[in-house]
Design a protein around this motif. Structure first.
Motif, PDB file in Angstrom:
ATOM      1  N   ILE A 118       0.873  -1.275  -0.093  1.00  0.00           N
ATOM      2  CA  ILE A 118       0.047  -0.208   0.046  1.00  0.00           C
ATOM      3  C   ILE A 118       0.950   1.355   0.097  1.00  0.00           C
ATOM      4  O   ILE A 118       0.571   2.159  -0.785  1.00  0.00           O
ATOM      5  CB  ILE A 118      -1.023   0.030   1.370  1.00  0.00           C
ATOM      6  N   SER A 119       1.782   1.442   0.913  1.00  0.00           N
ATOM      7  CA  SER A 119       2.865   2.465   0.940  1.00  0.00           C
ATOM      8  C   SER A 119       3.797   2.474  -0.514  1.00  0.00           C
ATOM      9  O   SER A 119       3.771   3.766  -0.901  1.00  0.00           O
ATOM     10  CB  SER A 119       3.770   2.229   2.086  1.00  0.00           C
ATOM     11  N   LEU A 120       3.927   1.434  -1.129  1.00  0.00           N
ATOM     12  CA  LEU A 120       4.736   1.552  -2.360  1.00  0.00           C
ATOM     13  C   LEU A 120       3.843   1.988  -3.500  1.00  0.00           C
ATOM     14  O   LEU A 120       4.228   2.896  -4.097  1.00  0.00           O
ATOM     15  CB  LEU A 120       5.364   0.183  -2.705  1.00  0.00           C
ATOM     16  N   LEU A 121       2.445   1.735  -3.383  1.00  0.00           N
ATOM     17  CA  LEU A 121       1.793   2.008  -4.296  1.00  0.00           C
ATOM     18  C   LEU A 121       1.158   3.639  -4.318  1.00  0.00           C
ATOM     19  O   LEU A 121       1.072   4.199  -5.124  1.00  0.00           O
ATOM     20  CB  LEU A 121       0.212   1.117  -4.252  1.00  0.00           C
ATOM     21  N   ARG A 122       1.125   3.959  -2.822  1.00  0.00           N
ATOM     22  CA  ARG A 122       0.933   5.489  -2.844  1.00  0.00           C
ATOM     23  C   ARG A 122       1.951   6.364  -3.358  1.00  0.00           C
ATOM     24  O   ARG A 122       2.160   7.336  -4.032  1.00  0.00           O
ATOM     25  CB  ARG A 122       0.778   5.544  -1.320  1.00  0.00           C
ATOM     26  N   ALA A 123       3.482   5.597  -3.262  1.00  0.00           N
ATOM     27  CA  ALA A 123       4.489   6.391  -3.765  1.00  0.00           C
ATOM     28  C   ALA A 123       4.912   6.276  -5.132  1.00  0.00           C
ATOM     29  O   ALA A 123       5.118   7.500  -5.898  1.00  0.00           O
ATOM     30  CB  ALA A 123       5.879   5.777  -3.063  1.00  0.00           C
ATOM     31  N   VAL A 124       4.631   5.343  -5.878  1.00  0.00           N
ATOM     32  CA  VAL A 124       4.691   4.950  -7.342  1.00  0.00           C
ATOM     33  C   VAL A 124       3.546   5.955  -8.177  1.00  0.00           C
ATOM     34  O   VAL A 124       3.496   6.197  -9.102  1.00  0.00           O
ATOM     35  CB  VAL A 124       4.975   3.865  -7.845  1.00  0.00           C
ATOM     36  N   GLY A 125       2.102   6.100  -7.434  1.00  0.00           N
ATOM     37  CA  GLY A 125       1.248   6.744  -8.088  1.00  0.00           C
ATOM     38  C   GLY A 125       0.464   5.735  -9.156  1.00  0.00           C
ATOM     39  O   GLY A 125       1.139   4.887  -9.263  1.00  0.00           O
ATOM     40  N   ASP A 126      -0.428   6.417  -9.706  1.00  0.00           N
ATOM     41  CA  ASP A 126      -1.273   5.843 -10.791  1.00  0.00           C
ATOM     42  C   ASP A 126      -0.557   5.512 -11.814  1.00  0.00           C
ATOM     43  O   ASP A 126      -0.771   4.408 -12.646  1.00  0.00           O
ATOM     44  CB  ASP A 126      -2.542   6.345 -10.972  1.00  0.00           C
ATOM     45  N   ASN A 127       0.414   6.023 -12.234  1.00  0.00           N
ATOM     46  CA  ASN A 127       1.081   5.960 -13.477  1.00  0.00           C
ATOM     47  C   ASN A 127       2.544   5.193 -13.304  1.00  0.00           C
ATOM     48  O   ASN A 127       3.370   5.142 -14.307  1.00  0.00           O
ATOM     49  CB  ASN A 127       1.485   7.266 -14.157  1.00  0.00           C
ATOM     50  N   GLY A 128       2.738   4.596 -11.966  1.00  0.00           N
ATOM     51  CA  GLY A 128       4.047   3.992 -11.701  1.00  0.00           C
ATOM     52  C   GLY A 128       3.677   2.656 -11.891  1.00  0.00           C
ATOM     53  O   GLY A 128       2.733   2.013 -12.664  1.00  0.00           O
ATOM     54  N   TYR A 129       4.664   1.655 -11.354  1.00  0.00           N
ATOM     55  CA  TYR A 129       4.454   0.130 -11.650  1.00  0.00           C
ATOM     56  C   TYR A 129       4.979  -0.512 -10.542  1.00  0.00           C
ATOM     57  O   TYR A 129       6.021  -0.308  -9.936  1.00  0.00           O
ATOM     58  CB  TYR A 129       5.317  -0.135 -12.888  1.00  0.00           C
ATOM     59  N   LEU A 130       4.293  -1.347  -9.988  1.00  0.00           N
ATOM     60  CA  LEU A 130       4.628  -2.342  -8.702  1.00  0.00           C
ATOM     61  C   LEU A 130       4.058  -3.579  -9.016  1.00  0.00           C
ATOM     62  O   LEU A 130       2.932  -4.113  -9.221  1.00  0.00           O
ATOM     63  CB  LEU A 130       3.986  -1.864  -7.491  1.00  0.00           C
ATOM     64  N   HIS A 131       5.357  -4.640  -8.961  1.00  0.00           N
ATOM     65  CA  HIS A 131       5.040  -6.106  -9.309  1.00  0.00           C
ATOM     66  C   HIS A 131       5.375  -6.611  -8.127  1.00  0.00           C
ATOM     67  O   HIS A 131       6.598  -6.596  -7.539  1.00  0.00           O
ATOM     68  CB  HIS A 131       5.883  -6.449 -10.192  1.00  0.00           C
ATOM     69  N   SER A 132       4.596  -7.249  -7.358  1.00  0.00           N
ATOM     70  CA  SER A 132       4.733  -7.962  -5.887  1.00  0.00           C
ATOM     71  C   SER A 132       4.721  -9.454  -6.337  1.00  0.00           C
ATOM     72  O   SER A 132       3.834  -9.966  -7.275  1.00  0.00           O
ATOM     73  CB  SER A 132       3.514  -7.776  -5.083  1.00  0.00           C
ATOM     74  N   PHE A 133       5.777 -10.183  -5.596  1.00  0.00           N
ATOM     75  CA  PHE A 133       5.764 -11.610  -5.671  1.00  0.00           C
ATOM     76  C   PHE A 133       5.545 -12.370  -4.461  1.00  0.00           C
ATOM     77  O   PHE A 133       6.054 -11.707  -3.473  1.00  0.00           O
ATOM     78  CB  PHE A 133       7.007 -12.110  -6.210  1.00  0.00           C
ATOM     79  N   GLU A 134       4.650 -13.297  -4.445  1.00  0.00           N
ATOM     80  CA  GLU A 134       4.437 -13.757  -3.135  1.00  0.00           C
ATOM     81  C   GLU A 134       4.189 -15.443  -3.298  1.00  0.00           C
ATOM     82  O   GLU A 134       3.686 -15.993  -4.328  1.00  0.00           O
ATOM     83  CB  GLU A 134       2.940 -13.461  -2.612  1.00  0.00           C
ATOM     84  N   ARG A 135       4.876 -16.105  -2.347  1.00  0.00           N
ATOM     85  CA  ARG A 135       4.942 -17.658  -2.607  1.00  0.00           C
ATOM     86  C   ARG A 135       3.501 -18.313  -2.210  1.00  0.00           C
ATOM     87  O   ARG A 135       2.865 -19.245  -2.996  1.00  0.00           O
ATOM     88  CB  ARG A 135       6.086 -18.337  -1.499  1.00  0.00           C
ATOM     89  N   ARG A 136       2.808 -17.778  -1.095  1.00  0.00           N
ATOM     90  CA  ARG A 136       1.490 -18.396  -0.759  1.00  0.00           C
ATOM     91  C   ARG A 136       0.400 -17.718  -1.251  1.00  0.00           C
ATOM     92  O   ARG A 136       0.233 -16.343  -1.035  1.00  0.00           O
ATOM     93  CB  ARG A 136       1.728 -18.259   0.835  1.00  0.00           C
ATOM     94  N   GLU A 137      -0.497 -18.371  -1.556  1.00  0.00           N
ATOM     95  CA  GLU A 137      -1.547 -17.768  -2.372  1.00  0.00           C
ATOM     96  C   GLU A 137      -2.582 -17.331  -1.189  1.00  0.00           C
ATOM     97  O   GLU A 137      -3.367 -16.195  -1.493  1.00  0.00           O
ATOM     98  CB  GLU A 137      -2.449 -18.835  -3.033  1.00  0.00           C
ATOM     99  N   GLU A 138      -2.683 -17.578   0.106  1.00  0.00           N
ATOM    100  CA  GLU A 138      -3.467 -17.381   1.177  1.00  0.00           C
ATOM    101  C   GLU A 138      -2.984 -15.861   1.274  1.00  0.00           C
ATOM    102  O   GLU A 138      -3.967 -14.630   1.608  1.00  0.00           O
ATOM    103  CB  GLU A 138      -3.436 -18.100   2.241  1.00  0.00           C
ATOM    104  N   PHE A 139      -1.619 -15.632   1.446  1.00  0.00           N
ATOM    105  CA  PHE A 139      -1.045 -14.238   1.867  1.00  0.00           C
ATOM    106  C   PHE A 139      -1.632 -13.256   0.566  1.00  0.00           C
ATOM    107  O   PHE A 139      -1.830 -12.080   0.599  1.00  0.00           O
ATOM    108  CB  PHE A 139       0.405 -14.298   1.778  1.00  0.00           C
TER     109      PHE A 139
END
Length: 325
Positions: A118-139
């Motif tokens: 959430i903090s990273l998305l606020r920083a990059v803004g609507d025109n930025g790019y955040l690609h998150s990687f997670e091992r566990r589907e529940e998380f």
């Protein structure tokens, strides 16, 4: 993204902080026909819906409540979670010290409950790019629900991929195309090659680790690799103050150690980093050293699958905010 939901009157489905006359705070999700009950009466949600942020409302026995939209720090500490969240004090350091800027291309792993996302998305803004990687589907489900709750829907700059970071990031991201890498995982030193491949020259790599052993092993691996600058590490501690007339003193409790931050930058291809001269010291590790400081070994309670599923349901349920004209 989500700016409109931070303004105007309270809407059905929103979270609202209620603070009573003694300073006790509760967070409720507004529902038509719902009510907030305490031993001192009840407050109808309909009396809050439509009110302006910062209003004072009264329950059925005259108890007053101050109503405010939760801040990001409030939301993070009260949102559904499956894994321990990155505290606001650390998220703020990450955004600033990693120089996360509007429009930046950022990758992160692991996602946990989505607090840092959430903090990273606020920083990059609507025109930025955040690609998150997670091992566990529940998380991933919990994080997705929390992100969509606070932004009012899927964020245009965000995508999440299931799988191991070191395998998936080199498959999905072009070499040298990423501005910033943020890792919150048990063994970030295993990702050296993947980070060096996707991170642009001059790009920042920041790690959040919990223990001294993780911190040391990550730093030594970065030094030995040679493709990065000399790493810097620190921790932050927050101590509040009691303010009442002339009775001004430090609080008895404080948010002390939560984790260490370690930051380094990618050098240009073909360049070997300059080694800082130090006195000789023992820097070798073996698996026994590392295993002694895993979360389970130091007594951290593991999260059950049942609790994860419940947190995921709660997070997804929180996205159901009704927008009214």
């Amino acid at each position: 993204m989500g700016a409109a939901r931070r303004r105007g009157p309270f809407r059905e489905g929103e979270r609202v902080q209620l603070t009573d006359e003694r300073g006790r705070m509760n967070t409720v999700t507004l529902e038509r026909g719902g009510a907030f009950h305490t031993h001192r009466g009840f407050l109808n949600h309909d009396d809050i819906i439509g009110k302006v942020d910062g209003s004072v409302v009264v329950n059925n026995v005259g108890q007053q409540y101050q109503t405010l939209r939760p801040l990001l720090s409030d939301f993070v500490l009260s949102m559904p979670r499956g894994a321990a969240v990155v505290y606001p004090k650390d998220a703020g350091q990450i955004v600033t010290m990693a120089d996360i800027f509007p429009g930046a291309r950022v990758v992160e792993a692991g996602v946990g409950s989505g607090a840092l996302s959430i903090s990273l998305l606020r920083a990059v803004g609507d025109n930025g790019y955040l690609h998150s990687f997670e091992r566990r589907e529940e998380f991933a489900d919990i994080a997705r629900g929390n992100v969509e709750t606070i932004f009012g829907g899927p964020h245009p700059a965000w995508q999440i991929t299931l799988g191991d970071f070191q395998e998936e990031v080199v498959r999905t991201e072009e070499p040298g195309s990423v501005d910033r890498v943020v890792l919150d995982m048990l063994a970030p030193w295993e990702c050296l090659d993947a980070v060096a491949t996707v991170l642009a020259p001059g790009g920042v790599w920041i790690n959040y680790v919990a223990t001294v052993t993780q911190l040391s092993r990550t730093a030594e691996a970065i030094r030995a690799d040679g493709r990065f600058t000399e790493p810097d590490a620190w921790e932050s501690m927050v101590r509040g103050w009691h303010l009442e007339g002339l009775a001004v003193r430090p609080d008895h409790r404080m948010v002390a150690h939560t984790g260490f931050l370690l930051v380094t930058r990618r050098l240009a291809d073909g360049v070997t980093g300059i080694s800082v001269k130090r006195r000789p010291s023992k820097t070798e590790f073996n698996e026994e050293d590392v295993n002694a400081w895993t979360p389970g070994a130091v007594g951290e309670r593991l999260v059950s699958d049942k609790k994860l599923r419940r947190a995921a349901r709660d997070a997804i349920a929180g996205t159901n905010v009704v927008d009214t004209p």
